[in-house]
Enzyme design. Sequence first.
Site, PDB file in Angstrom:
ATOM      1  N   CYS A  37     -13.366  30.384 -16.899  1.00 17.51           N
ATOM      2  CA  CYS A  37     -12.172  31.155 -16.531  1.00 17.51           C
ATOM      3  C   CYS A  37     -11.534  31.634 -17.834  1.00 17.51           C
ATOM      4  CB  CYS A  37     -11.215  30.322 -15.679  1.00 17.51           C
ATOM      5  SG  CYS A  37     -10.459  28.947 -16.561  1.00 17.51           S
ATOM      6  N   ASP A  45       0.873  -1.180   0.000  1.00 14.85           N
ATOM      7  CA  ASP A  45       0.000   0.000   0.000  1.00 14.85           C
ATOM      8  C   ASP A  45       0.907   1.226   0.000  1.00 14.85           C
ATOM      9  OD1 ASP A  45      -1.894   2.072   0.647  1.00 14.85           O
ATOM     10  OD2 ASP A  45      -3.175   0.566   1.590  1.00 14.85           O
ATOM     11  N   CYS A  65     -15.829   5.790  -1.417  1.00 13.08           N
ATOM     12  CA  CYS A  65     -16.220   5.833   0.000  1.00 13.08           C
ATOM     13  C   CYS A  65     -15.966   7.202   0.616  1.00 13.08           C
ATOM     14  CB  CYS A  65     -15.478   4.762   0.790  1.00 13.08           C
ATOM     15  SG  CYS A  65     -16.160   3.127   0.523  1.00 13.08           S
TER      16      CYS A  65
END
Length: 374
Positions: free
Chosen positions: A335, A61, A186
């Site tokens: 913009c 990870d 999530c």
Amino acid sequence: MCPDTLNLSRYTRQTILPQIGKEGQKRLLNSRVLCVGAGGLGCPAGQYLVAVGVGELHLIDDDLVSESNLQRQILFSADDIGKSKAETAAKKLKSLNPEVKVKGMHARLRAREAVELFKEYDLIIDGVDNFSSKFLINDAAVLSGRPYVYGSIFKFEGQVSVFNYRGGPCYRCLYREPPKSYVPNCAEAGVLGSVAGICGTIQATEAIKVLLGNEKLAVLESKLLVFDAANLSARLLTVKRDPECPVCSDRATIKEPFEYAEKCNAENINLDEITADQLQAFPDAANLMLLDVRESWEFRRGHLKGAVNIPARDLLSGKIPVDKFSGKERILIYCSTGERSRRVAVELTRRYPGRISHLKGGLESFDSTLVLEG
Ligand SMILES: [Zn+2]
């Protein structure tokens, strides 16, 4: 590990189970598991795999612990904020069971090395939270011939399956491609902390059964468990092999794993973009709010007639409340060039779906005859 020198006393509560016994425990102690992701699913799955005594557990990870992880990533405490998830989880798991070889790799799983990496293990645990990584894990698992235990959580729901096991289907047999339309993750949609625990624990249980290889224990292959903690219901769906599956069928076209474009989930939003010409012919201009997201000094030099100025950074930081937009049904964001405004438009489309349009190419795409208000 030499079976004769094994101390199995730690595991007596499970070795007295006839489906496991000392032989089963030895199988577990000789197994190697890779968990991709050391977060909401990897923490509980890793805890049980280490507690029951797999031989080796490696975690990969590249993320760091943040405060919002702590409600579900139960290996971490407040003191761990800012530390490597993989390395911190490995350290805690080692103290849980020093007999297991635990290693944390602070790295991202890369397509080019995934197949060779997976071959070093008996089984892969999917503990990731994005589609790109899930498809990468699936493809690498199929191409390396390794079973993998899939898990996914969303709000109060969880899904678990065992893919690429004993001739069963793979994840692509179920979902051929990542969704085209925007799906909130999530972080945006939320998830109940304990749902991650349920899901990761079921993943660990399925992994243990696969590693035991006892045919009397049914495994979730060719099945997808879907549970909903909101009303505590569960369904078991049948998943069949897709004869046209692009990775596991005879007609497979995917010969090596790859990573889908590394886009933030937010970038998958279907942004409503209009051109300068379309704006000038906009059918319901009275109901359109023009939102100029440049800095105020740029705005003062000239802007579209009737435009409101809120700089991009104020909008992105969430400082500007929702009621600022009341009155007009649609909001056109622009913009100078369309770059800054695109980021804002993506973010606001998420907050106000169906109400946001983006001016493609910005003010520079207008021809010089357009009258700007100074
Ligand atoms: Zn397949």
